[in-house]
Design a protein around this motif. Structure first.
Motif, PDB file in Angstrom:
ATOM      1  N   ILE A 193       0.736  -1.008   0.201  1.00 22.55           N
ATOM      2  CA  ILE A 193       0.001   0.002   0.688  1.00 22.55           C
ATOM      3  C   ILE A 193       0.627   1.098   0.133  1.00 22.55           C
ATOM      4  O   ILE A 193       0.894   2.292  -0.594  1.00 22.55           O
ATOM      5  N   VAL A 194       1.802   1.198   0.671  1.00 22.96           N
ATOM      6  CA  VAL A 194       2.693   2.309   0.599  1.00 22.96           C
ATOM      7  C   VAL A 194       3.335   2.657  -0.567  1.00 22.96           C
ATOM      8  O   VAL A 194       3.673   3.695  -1.253  1.00 22.96           O
ATOM      9  N   ASP A 195       4.019   1.746  -1.834  1.00 22.99           N
ATOM     10  CA  ASP A 195       4.321   1.365  -2.555  1.00 22.99           C
ATOM     11  C   ASP A 195       3.969   2.112  -3.345  1.00 22.99           C
ATOM     12  O   ASP A 195       3.528   2.565  -4.159  1.00 22.99           O
ATOM     13  N   VAL A 196       2.254   1.505  -3.551  1.00 21.52           N
ATOM     14  CA  VAL A 196       1.221   1.791  -4.616  1.00 21.52           C
ATOM     15  C   VAL A 196       1.368   3.696  -3.779  1.00 21.52           C
ATOM     16  O   VAL A 196       0.867   4.208  -5.181  1.00 21.52           O
ATOM     17  N   GLN A 197       0.733   3.741  -2.809  1.00 22.21           N
ATOM     18  CA  GLN A 197       0.426   5.602  -2.369  1.00 22.21           C
ATOM     19  C   GLN A 197       1.746   6.232  -3.219  1.00 22.21           C
ATOM     20  O   GLN A 197       1.567   7.571  -3.488  1.00 22.21           O
ATOM     21  N   GLU A 198       3.045   5.822  -2.266  1.00 23.09           N
ATOM     22  CA  GLU A 198       4.081   6.277  -3.524  1.00 23.09           C
ATOM     23  C   GLU A 198       4.634   6.705  -4.600  1.00 23.09           C
ATOM     24  O   GLU A 198       4.201   7.671  -5.622  1.00 23.09           O
ATOM     25  N   LEU A 199       3.914   5.333  -5.345  1.00 21.17           N
ATOM     26  CA  LEU A 199       3.943   6.025  -7.285  1.00 21.17           C
ATOM     27  C   LEU A 199       2.535   6.833  -7.623  1.00 21.17           C
ATOM     28  O   LEU A 199       3.303   7.163  -8.581  1.00 21.17           O
ATOM     29  N   LYS A 200       2.147   6.635  -7.008  1.00 22.77           N
ATOM     30  CA  LYS A 200       0.540   6.912  -6.771  1.00 22.77           C
ATOM     31  C   LYS A 200       0.653   9.212  -7.021  1.00 22.77           C
ATOM     32  O   LYS A 200       0.124   9.720  -7.672  1.00 22.77           O
ATOM     33  N   LYS A 201       2.118   9.395  -6.056  1.00 26.29           N
ATOM     34  CA  LYS A 201       2.697  10.947  -6.212  1.00 26.29           C
ATOM     35  C   LYS A 201       3.249  11.053  -6.837  1.00 26.29           C
ATOM     36  O   LYS A 201       2.944  12.095  -7.120  1.00 26.29           O
ATOM     37  N   LYS A 202       4.498  10.209  -7.520  1.00 33.34           N
ATOM     38  CA  LYS A 202       5.210  10.966  -8.750  1.00 33.34           C
ATOM     39  C   LYS A 202       4.709   9.961  -9.645  1.00 33.34           C
ATOM     40  O   LYS A 202       5.525  10.069 -11.178  1.00 33.34           O
ATOM     41  N   LEU A 203       3.749   9.443 -10.248  1.00 34.56           N
ATOM     42  CA  LEU A 203       3.184   8.622 -11.433  1.00 34.56           C
ATOM     43  C   LEU A 203       2.918  10.030 -12.216  1.00 34.56           C
ATOM     44  O   LEU A 203       3.516   9.811 -13.795  1.00 34.56           O
ATOM     45  N   SER A 204       2.638  11.164 -12.327  1.00 33.33           N
ATOM     46  CA  SER A 204       2.472  12.472 -13.314  1.00 33.33           C
ATOM     47  C   SER A 204       4.008  12.707 -13.711  1.00 33.33           C
ATOM     48  O   SER A 204       4.473  12.980 -14.768  1.00 33.33           O
ATOM     49  N   THR A 205       4.750  12.882 -12.723  1.00 37.81           N
ATOM     50  CA  THR A 205       5.694  13.238 -13.119  1.00 37.81           C
ATOM     51  C   THR A 205       7.723  12.428 -13.138  1.00 37.81           C
ATOM     52  O   THR A 205       8.356  12.928 -13.561  1.00 37.81           O
ATOM     53  N   MET A 206       6.753  11.310 -13.242  1.00 39.28           N
ATOM     54  CA  MET A 206       8.079  10.134 -13.576  1.00 39.28           C
ATOM     55  C   MET A 206       8.058   9.794 -14.875  1.00 39.28           C
ATOM     56  O   MET A 206       6.994   9.551 -15.546  1.00 39.28           O
ATOM     57  N   THR A 207       9.756  10.155 -15.218  1.00 39.33           N
ATOM     58  CA  THR A 207       9.653   9.189 -16.230  1.00 39.33           C
ATOM     59  C   THR A 207       9.635   7.598 -16.987  1.00 39.33           C
ATOM     60  O   THR A 207       9.081   6.756 -15.766  1.00 39.33           O
ATOM     61  N   ALA A 208       9.488   6.994 -17.742  1.00 40.68           N
ATOM     62  CA  ALA A 208       9.459   5.121 -18.301  1.00 40.68           C
ATOM     63  C   ALA A 208      10.954   5.098 -17.327  1.00 40.68           C
ATOM     64  O   ALA A 208      11.009   3.841 -17.277  1.00 40.68           O
ATOM     65  N   ASP A 209      11.587   5.579 -17.633  1.00 41.18           N
ATOM     66  CA  ASP A 209      12.949   5.109 -17.735  1.00 41.18           C
ATOM     67  C   ASP A 209      13.144   4.343 -15.606  1.00 41.18           C
ATOM     68  O   ASP A 209      12.871   3.591 -14.895  1.00 41.18           O
ATOM     69  N   GLU A 210      12.605   5.449 -15.202  1.00 41.00           N
ATOM     70  CA  GLU A 210      12.632   5.017 -14.009  1.00 41.00           C
ATOM     71  C   GLU A 210      11.394   4.224 -13.268  1.00 41.00           C
ATOM     72  O   GLU A 210      12.140   3.389 -11.938  1.00 41.00           O
ATOM     73  N   TYR A 211      10.036   4.065 -14.389  1.00 45.61           N
ATOM     74  CA  TYR A 211       9.346   3.307 -13.765  1.00 45.61           C
ATOM     75  C   TYR A 211      10.018   2.177 -13.727  1.00 45.61           C
ATOM     76  O   TYR A 211       9.892   0.861 -13.452  1.00 45.61           O
ATOM     77  N   PHE A 212      10.580   1.604 -15.459  1.00 47.41           N
ATOM     78  CA  PHE A 212      11.298   0.276 -15.456  1.00 47.41           C
ATOM     79  C   PHE A 212      12.442  -0.045 -14.860  1.00 47.41           C
ATOM     80  O   PHE A 212      12.539  -1.395 -14.534  1.00 47.41           O
ATOM     81  N   GLY A 213      13.110   1.035 -14.062  1.00 46.10           N
ATOM     82  CA  GLY A 213      13.952   0.793 -12.882  1.00 46.10           C
ATOM     83  C   GLY A 213      13.180   0.043 -11.789  1.00 46.10           C
ATOM     84  O   GLY A 213      13.657  -0.582 -11.354  1.00 46.10           O
ATOM     85  N   LYS A 214      12.072   0.530 -11.879  1.00 46.68           N
ATOM     86  CA  LYS A 214      11.549  -0.244 -10.141  1.00 46.68           C
ATOM     87  C   LYS A 214      10.928  -1.482 -11.372  1.00 46.68           C
ATOM     88  O   LYS A 214      10.600  -3.024 -10.139  1.00 46.68           O
ATOM     89  N   HIS A 215      10.524  -1.768 -11.911  1.00 48.49           N
ATOM     90  CA  HIS A 215       9.532  -3.208 -12.835  1.00 48.49           C
ATOM     91  C   HIS A 215      10.657  -3.456 -13.706  1.00 48.49           C
ATOM     92  O   HIS A 215       9.919  -3.240 -14.886  1.00 48.49           O
ATOM     93  N   PRO A 216      11.235  -3.955 -13.807  1.00 50.48           N
ATOM     94  CA  PRO A 216      12.167  -4.529 -14.861  1.00 50.48           C
ATOM     95  C   PRO A 216      11.740  -5.834 -15.372  1.00 50.48           C
ATOM     96  O   PRO A 216      12.340  -5.847 -16.644  1.00 50.48           O
TER      97      PRO A 216
END
Length: 168
Positions: A128-151
């Motif tokens: 839940i904490v991870d999803v809430q953190e992802l929700k906050k960062k989602l609008s400013t996150m780059t694809a590389d940052e997202y793929f870094g967390k989900h290889p």
């Protein structure tokens, strides 16, 4: 009254005193659960009351002389003889020894399930904490940052691009 029935009524009475009905009621969340819980408590109280009153009393002795005056000696003596010959069997508890080990095994199983539940709850809290953190960062996150967390997703997309599969 037989000693076993007295023991059963005493145990039921003590159990009724040690049950935290109010504490359990606070844990209920739905109206249907509260209704069922109320029915359970009412049924328990009724059974406990019956055990304390109905089965906790000695039967009143029969006044044979009273019946002799109205009916006659011969018939009353015959009834008295048959009444005295009745032997009420004593209750022997054969069930508890059979189910006590099963109950103890269920308690062990319950403790194991509780531990698994606590571990799963802890894992879900982290998720839940991870999803809430992802929700906050989602609008400013780059694809590389997202793929870094989900290889695993990056590998899947790379495989699709390499195999010229574009999803249609």
């Amino acid at each position: 009254m037989s000693g076993t029935v007295k023991k059963v009524t005493d145990v039921a009475f003590k159990a009724g005193k040690t049950i935290d009905w109010d504490g359990m009621a606070k844990l209920l969340v739905s109206d249907e659960a509260r209704k069922e819980f109320s029915n359970l408590r009412r049924a328990f109280d009724e059974v406990n009351s019956q055990l304390q009153t109905k089965f906790n009393q000695e039967p009143e002795p029969i006044d044979w002389d009273y019946y002799r005056k109205g009916i006659g000696n011969r018939l009353v003596d015959m009834y008295k003889e048959h009444y005295d010959s009745i032997e009420v069997p004593k209750f022997v508890d054969n069930v508890t020894p059979q189910y006590k080990p099963k109950f103890d095994a269920l308690l062990v199983e319950l403790k194991e399930a509780e531990q698994k539940s606590l571990k799963e709850s802890e894992r879900l809290e982290k998720e839940i904490v991870d999803v809430q953190e992802l929700k906050k960062k989602l609008s400013t996150m780059t694809a590389d940052e997202y793929f870094g967390k989900h290889p695993e997703l990056k590998k899947k997309f790379d495989d699709e691009i390499r195999n010229d599969y574009w999803g249609y």
